[in-house]
Design a protein around this motif. Structure first.
Motif, PDB file in Angstrom:
ATOM      1  N   PHE A  34       0.851  -1.186   0.000  1.00 13.93           N
ATOM      2  CA  PHE A  34       0.000   0.000   0.000  1.00 13.93           C
ATOM      3  C   PHE A  34       0.887   1.236   0.000  1.00 13.93           C
ATOM      4  O   PHE A  34       2.060   1.154   0.364  1.00 13.93           O
ATOM      5  CB  PHE A  34      -0.947   0.008   1.199  1.00 13.93           C
ATOM      6  N   PRO A  35       0.378   2.379  -0.438  1.00 17.43           N
ATOM      7  CA  PRO A  35       1.196   3.597  -0.558  1.00 17.43           C
ATOM      8  C   PRO A  35       1.794   4.006   0.771  1.00 17.43           C
ATOM      9  O   PRO A  35       1.138   3.948   1.807  1.00 17.43           O
ATOM     10  CB  PRO A  35       0.210   4.645  -1.063  1.00 17.43           C
ATOM     11  N   GLY A  36       3.069   4.352   0.710  1.00 15.87           N
ATOM     12  CA  GLY A  36       3.737   4.841   1.902  1.00 15.87           C
ATOM     13  C   GLY A  36       4.330   3.764   2.758  1.00 15.87           C
ATOM     14  O   GLY A  36       4.885   4.046   3.817  1.00 15.87           O
ATOM     15  N   ALA A  37       4.259   2.477   2.362  1.00 13.75           N
ATOM     16  CA  ALA A  37       4.814   1.397   3.186  1.00 13.75           C
ATOM     17  C   ALA A  37       5.298   0.268   2.291  1.00 13.75           C
ATOM     18  O   ALA A  37       4.683  -0.051   1.288  1.00 13.75           O
ATOM     19  CB  ALA A  37       3.787   0.877   4.171  1.00 13.75           C
ATOM     20  N   CYS A  38       6.440  -0.348   2.668  1.00 12.93           N
ATOM     21  CA  CYS A  38       6.972  -1.535   1.982  1.00 12.93           C
ATOM     22  C   CYS A  38       6.934  -2.699   2.963  1.00 12.93           C
ATOM     23  O   CYS A  38       7.440  -2.587   4.079  1.00 12.93           O
ATOM     24  CB  CYS A  38       8.410  -1.297   1.528  1.00 12.93           C
ATOM     25  N   LEU A  39       6.324  -3.786   2.577  1.00 16.24           N
ATOM     26  CA  LEU A  39       6.214  -4.956   3.443  1.00 16.24           C
ATOM     27  C   LEU A  39       7.351  -5.927   3.144  1.00 16.24           C
ATOM     28  O   LEU A  39       7.558  -6.305   1.998  1.00 16.24           O
ATOM     29  CB  LEU A  39       4.877  -5.650   3.237  1.00 16.24           C
ATOM     30  N   ALA A  40       8.090  -6.309   4.171  1.00 18.28           N
ATOM     31  CA  ALA A  40       9.217  -7.224   3.993  1.00 18.28           C
ATOM     32  C   ALA A  40       8.724  -8.619   3.634  1.00 18.28           C
ATOM     33  O   ALA A  40       7.649  -9.056   4.051  1.00 18.28           O
ATOM     34  CB  ALA A  40      10.055  -7.284   5.262  1.00 18.28           C
ATOM     35  N   CYS A  41       9.531  -9.299   2.826  1.00 15.18           N
ATOM     36  CA  CYS A  41       9.214 -10.692   2.472  1.00 15.18           C
ATOM     37  C   CYS A  41       9.224 -11.558   3.724  1.00 15.18           C
ATOM     38  O   CYS A  41      10.046 -11.380   4.625  1.00 15.18           O
ATOM     39  CB  CYS A  41      10.220 -11.231   1.465  1.00 15.18           C
ATOM     40  N   PHE A  67      10.772 -16.685   1.752  1.00 11.99           N
ATOM     41  CA  PHE A  67      10.609 -15.952   0.499  1.00 11.99           C
ATOM     42  C   PHE A  67      11.666 -14.863   0.417  1.00 11.99           C
ATOM     43  O   PHE A  67      12.201 -14.418   1.430  1.00 11.99           O
ATOM     44  CB  PHE A  67       9.212 -15.344   0.405  1.00 11.99           C
ATOM     45  N   TYR A  68      11.949 -14.424  -0.780  1.00  9.06           N
ATOM     46  CA  TYR A  68      12.979 -13.411  -0.975  1.00  9.06           C
ATOM     47  C   TYR A  68      12.624 -12.543  -2.171  1.00  9.06           C
ATOM     48  O   TYR A  68      11.767 -12.882  -2.995  1.00  9.06           O
ATOM     49  CB  TYR A  68      14.335 -14.074  -1.220  1.00  9.06           C
ATOM     50  N   GLN A  69      13.276 -11.404  -2.277  1.00 10.83           N
ATOM     51  CA  GLN A  69      13.173 -10.525  -3.428  1.00 10.83           C
ATOM     52  C   GLN A  69      14.460  -9.725  -3.531  1.00 10.83           C
ATOM     53  O   GLN A  69      14.814  -8.968  -2.639  1.00 10.83           O
ATOM     54  CB  GLN A  69      11.972  -9.582  -3.321  1.00 10.83           C
ATOM     55  N   SER A  70      15.189  -9.940  -4.629  1.00  6.71           N
ATOM     56  CA  SER A  70      16.488  -9.312  -4.793  1.00  6.71           C
ATOM     57  C   SER A  70      16.424  -7.968  -5.515  1.00  6.71           C
ATOM     58  O   SER A  70      17.426  -7.263  -5.593  1.00  6.71           O
ATOM     59  CB  SER A  70      17.427 -10.253  -5.552  1.00  6.71           C
ATOM     60  N   LEU A  71      15.244  -7.607  -6.052  1.00  9.14           N
ATOM     61  CA  LEU A  71      15.093  -6.350  -6.767  1.00  9.14           C
ATOM     62  C   LEU A  71      14.175  -5.413  -6.014  1.00  9.14           C
ATOM     63  O   LEU A  71      13.330  -5.839  -5.227  1.00  9.14           O
ATOM     64  CB  LEU A  71      14.534  -6.614  -8.172  1.00  9.14           C
ATOM     65  N   TYR A 111      16.879 -21.954   1.709  1.00  2.00           N
ATOM     66  CA  TYR A 111      15.957 -21.490   2.748  1.00  2.00           C
ATOM     67  C   TYR A 111      16.344 -20.074   3.153  1.00  2.00           C
ATOM     68  O   TYR A 111      17.439 -19.590   2.851  1.00  2.00           O
ATOM     69  CB  TYR A 111      16.008 -22.403   3.970  1.00  2.00           C
ATOM     70  N   THR A 112      15.436 -19.409   3.828  1.00  2.45           N
ATOM     71  CA  THR A 112      15.739 -18.159   4.515  1.00  2.45           C
ATOM     72  C   THR A 112      14.902 -18.111   5.778  1.00  2.45           C
ATOM     73  O   THR A 112      13.686 -18.344   5.743  1.00  2.45           O
ATOM     74  CB  THR A 112      15.459 -16.939   3.619  1.00  2.45           C
ATOM     75  N   ASP A 113      15.551 -17.836   6.885  1.00  5.82           N
ATOM     76  CA  ASP A 113      14.884 -17.856   8.185  1.00  5.82           C
ATOM     77  C   ASP A 113      14.675 -16.463   8.752  1.00  5.82           C
ATOM     78  O   ASP A 113      14.409 -16.307   9.945  1.00  5.82           O
ATOM     79  CB  ASP A 113      15.683 -18.711   9.173  1.00  5.82           C
ATOM     80  N   VAL A 114      14.786 -15.438   7.906  1.00  6.84           N
ATOM     81  CA  VAL A 114      14.543 -14.057   8.339  1.00  6.84           C
ATOM     82  C   VAL A 114      13.575 -13.412   7.371  1.00  6.84           C
ATOM     83  O   VAL A 114      13.413 -13.853   6.221  1.00  6.84           O
ATOM     84  CB  VAL A 114      15.860 -13.257   8.405  1.00  6.84           C
ATOM     85  N   THR A 115      12.920 -12.356   7.802  1.00  4.57           N
ATOM     86  CA  THR A 115      12.023 -11.604   6.938  1.00  4.57           C
ATOM     87  C   THR A 115      12.813 -10.553   6.171  1.00  4.57           C
ATOM     88  O   THR A 115      13.874 -10.104   6.609  1.00  4.57           O
ATOM     89  CB  THR A 115      10.924 -10.938   7.776  1.00  4.57           C
ATOM     90  N   GLY A 116      12.272 -10.157   5.030  1.00  4.79           N
ATOM     91  CA  GLY A 116      12.919  -9.144   4.225  1.00  4.79           C
ATOM     92  C   GLY A 116      14.248  -9.579   3.648  1.00  4.79           C
ATOM     93  O   GLY A 116      15.159  -8.772   3.493  1.00  4.79           O
ATOM     94  N   SER A 117      14.363 -10.852   3.307  1.00  6.29           N
ATOM     95  CA  SER A 117      15.643 -11.357   2.815  1.00  6.29           C
ATOM     96  C   SER A 117      15.762 -11.114   1.310  1.00  6.29           C
ATOM     97  O   SER A 117      14.829 -11.407   0.559  1.00  6.29           O
ATOM     98  CB  SER A 117      15.772 -12.847   3.113  1.00  6.29           C
ATOM     99  N   PRO A 118      16.909 -10.563   0.852  1.00  7.53           N
ATOM    100  CA  PRO A 118      17.104 -10.401  -0.591  1.00  7.53           C
ATOM    101  C   PRO A 118      17.556 -11.680  -1.284  1.00  7.53           C
ATOM    102  O   PRO A 118      17.468 -11.784  -2.493  1.00  7.53           O
ATOM    103  CB  PRO A 118      18.194  -9.327  -0.671  1.00  7.53           C
ATOM    104  N   LEU A 119      18.059 -12.651  -0.517  1.00  6.11           N
ATOM    105  CA  LEU A 119      18.561 -13.898  -1.083  1.00  6.11           C
ATOM    106  C   LEU A 119      18.199 -15.065  -0.177  1.00  6.11           C
ATOM    107  O   LEU A 119      17.918 -14.873   1.017  1.00  6.11           O
ATOM    108  CB  LEU A 119      20.076 -13.844  -1.277  1.00  6.11           C
ATOM    109  N   CYS A 120      18.255 -16.260  -0.741  1.00  4.26           N
ATOM    110  CA  CYS A 120      18.066 -17.481   0.050  1.00  4.26           C
ATOM    111  C   CYS A 120      19.422 -18.111   0.321  1.00  4.26           C
ATOM    112  O   CYS A 120      20.349 -17.987  -0.473  1.00  4.26           O
ATOM    113  CB  CYS A 120      17.174 -18.472  -0.692  1.00  4.26           C
ATOM    114  N   LYS A 121      19.520 -18.797   1.429  1.00 10.27           N
ATOM    115  CA  LYS A 121      20.759 -19.449   1.829  1.00 10.27           C
ATOM    116  C   LYS A 121      20.715 -20.940   1.482  1.00 10.27           C
ATOM    117  O   LYS A 121      19.648 -21.546   1.464  1.00 10.27           O
ATOM    118  CB  LYS A 121      20.999 -19.251   3.325  1.00 10.27           C
ATOM    119  N   SER A 122      21.911 -21.492   1.236  1.00  8.06           N
ATOM    120  CA  SER A 122      22.012 -22.919   0.914  1.00  8.06           C
ATOM    121  C   SER A 122      21.874 -23.757   2.178  1.00  8.06           C
ATOM    122  O   SER A 122      22.386 -23.386   3.237  1.00  8.06           O
ATOM    123  CB  SER A 122      23.362 -23.221   0.252  1.00  8.06           C
TER     124      SER A 122
END
Length: 339
Positions: A86-93, A97-101, A115-126
């Motif tokens: 929504f406008p004015g806010a970015c929700l972390a992954c 889940f991840y998003q690198s862009l 896997y990724t065990d944190v929110t807002g992760s740009p990458l997944c870990k092996s």
């Protein structure tokens, strides 16, 4: 869109990118990762940045993936990787889940083995060795169970320990070889079993081996076998050495007692010697052999003489030609003439 007032505001409204942060009702958000809900166009009844001198009710909020910038009065992409709901806010992954862009409208699930065990992760870990992940969107890796292992990163499954190895805990990256004197006969072994009596296992071996002939081992879980001692014999590798009989021989490593040949030999210390009857038989046998050799030689000589006689006979019977010698026929009887 109808816009009046200052030119910058009019241009902003024409673009449809100006939004009010003071009067805009928050959009409905869904915390499920990978989905977003756009804000419904809002009716502005009060002044708002960029629209303060406008008498309009059609200014719309920034599109998902962007936010309102108070300095530029424009909608800008979210600066950090994530999802703008929504406008004015970015929700972390969310976790898994991840998003690198930046400026993206949805997050991507982690692939198998990641896997990724944190929110807002740009990458997944092996997934590290000893663990695996066989589902997408995993927020943690599962540990290999006892009796299995994974030796590489990004594993999607664990493999059972091969024969001769074991794993008695979780998260095994390798299955160690069974210690000396132990073995594992089945795959996916969680522990090793000791070698049975009569068997052994050295460090370089994977399975227990039967003791060689002339050796024994009566204990469990041994690395080596012992040689059967002197004056004893070992008929089986899993029994204690047996005392050698008095009339037998048992050198080191014997599997059975050795006896002298009865009647002809007898034990004398650590060797066998000829019995008297054997000596007598040898003397008699020697005499018979000599006599036989003499008779054979005589017969051979007689046969040779006979063959020579047969060869000479035609020469002795050859007829002389008819004739006279000194006026007397060759076949005439001799006549005494007297003197």
């Amino acid at each position: 869109m109808e816009c009046w007032g200052f030119l910058p505001a009019i241009a902003a409204c024409l673009l449809g990118i100006v939004v009010s942060q003071t009067t805009l009702a928050p959009a409905v958000t869904d915390t499920t990762v990978g989905e977003f809900v756009t804000a419904t166009p809002m009716i502005l009844s009060t002044t708002a940045p960029g629209c303060s001198a406008l008498n309009t009710s059609t200014c719309e909020p920034c599109a998902p993936g962007s936010y309102y910038d108070n300095d530029t009065l424009l909608c800008s992409c979210c600066p950090d990787p994530g999802l703008c709901l929504f406008p004015g806010a970015c929700l972390a992954c969310s976790r898994g889940f991840y998003q690198s862009l930046s400026g993206q409208q949805q997050c991507l699930p982690c692939n198998n083995g990641f896997y990724t065990d944190v929110t807002g992760s740009p990458l997944c870990k092996s997934c590290p060795p000893g663990s695996f992940s066989n589902n997408t969107g995993a927020d943690t890796c599962m540990s290999c169970s006892p009796g299995s292992f994974s030796s590489q990163q990004n594993s999607t499954s664990c493999r059972p320990c091969p024969q001769g190895t074991f794993c008695n805990s979780t998260s095994c990256a390798q299955c160690p070889t069974c210690p000396v004197g132990t073995e594992s006969l089945q795959v996916a072994a969680k522990e090793c079993t000791p070698c049975r009596p009569g068997m052994h296992k050295a460090p370089h071996q994977n399975m227990c081996q039967i003791c060689n002939s002339g050796f024994f081992q009566v204990r469990w879980g041994q690395e080596n076998c012992d040689v059967c001692p002197e004056n004893h014999y070992c008929p089986s590798p899993d029994v204690n050495p047996i005392q050698c009989p008095n009339d037998a021989f048992c050198p080191q490593g014997s599997t059975a007692p050795g006896y002298c040949m009865e009647t002809f030999f007898r034990k004398s210390g650590e060797t066998c010697e000829l019995a008297p009857v054997t000596i007598a038989l040898l003397v008699i046998g020697g005499g018979v052999a000599i006599l036989f050799a003499i008779l054979f030689g005589l017969r051979r000589k007689r046969d040779t003489d006979r063959e020579l006689s047969m060869v000479r006979a035609p020469l002795l019977r050859k007829e002389r030609p008819q004739g006279r010698y000194y006026g007397i026929p060759c076949d005439a009887e001799p006549v005494y003439a007297g003197w």
